[in-house]
Motif scaffolding. Structure first.
Motif: not given
Length: 197
Positions: A14-16, A30-36, A88-97, A110-113
């Protein structure tokens, strides 16, 4: 261009990511968006309650400690959660991208990319690494947890050598100034690459 950013827990991903953001790069964490989404998506709520019981949410809020206790040392239970949340995160990312198609490149942190195969959808991959003891100290300070709990989380992720073998760039994140220099160099290289695509 999608650039995946990953690294073991406590490596300082996250710092990077913030350093790239300061250079004008849009970051999807991804972790933040998943939590939301776990708080806002009715579908996710219903599926998590069906899988783990009514205690999963208390007064409409995700009961994180309850879920953490279930998945602790039970990878198959964690997989159940991931199977509900990740699509759901995958679809949310596609829309964001898609809404950022004019940008040279974006970063998806993504922590577990690698563990969840989402690295296959990235054009370039950056892995952040730090010495194990540095990671322990960061997490002990940040999470008020135990070394045993940290080790258990580390054991659930790929080791650095395996990630590095599949990465285009590696950032050694122990000294912040040195890390900033590495980020600036990678940003320059990717910006040039994205112009050629």
């Amino acid at each position: 261009m999608i650039v995946g950013l990953t690294g073991g827990i406590g490596s300082g991903k996250t710092t990077i990511a913030k350093m790239f953001h300061e250079l004008g790069v849009s970051i999807y964490i991804a972790d933040i968006e998943a939590k939301k989404l776990m708080h806002t998506s009715q579908e996710i709520k219903e599926e998590l309650i069906a899988a783990f019981g009514e205690e999963t949410y208390v007064d409409g809020e995700l009961n994180r400690s309850y879920l953490s206790n279930i998945v602790f040392n039970q990878p198959e239970e964690l997989q159940k959660i991931n199977a509900i949340v990740h699509p759901r995160v995958g679809q949310h990312f596609k829309d964001w991208y898609m809404s950022r198609s004019e940008e040279k490149y974006i970063i998806k942190e993504v922590a577990i990319l690698f563990e969840n195969d989402s690295y296959k959808h990235c054009d370039k991959i950056i892995t952040v690494v730090a010495p194990l003891e540095t990671r322990f100290q960061r997490l002990l300070q940040r999470d008020q947890t135990t070394r045993e709990a940290i080790q258990s989380r580390i054991n659930n992720q790929w080791d650095d050598a395996k990630k590095i073998a599949l990465s285009d760039y590696v950032i050694h994140n122990e000294d912040l100034e040195k890390a900033k220099t590495q980020v600036a160099k990678i940003h320059h290289e990717i910006s040039l690459l994205s112009q050629k695509i």
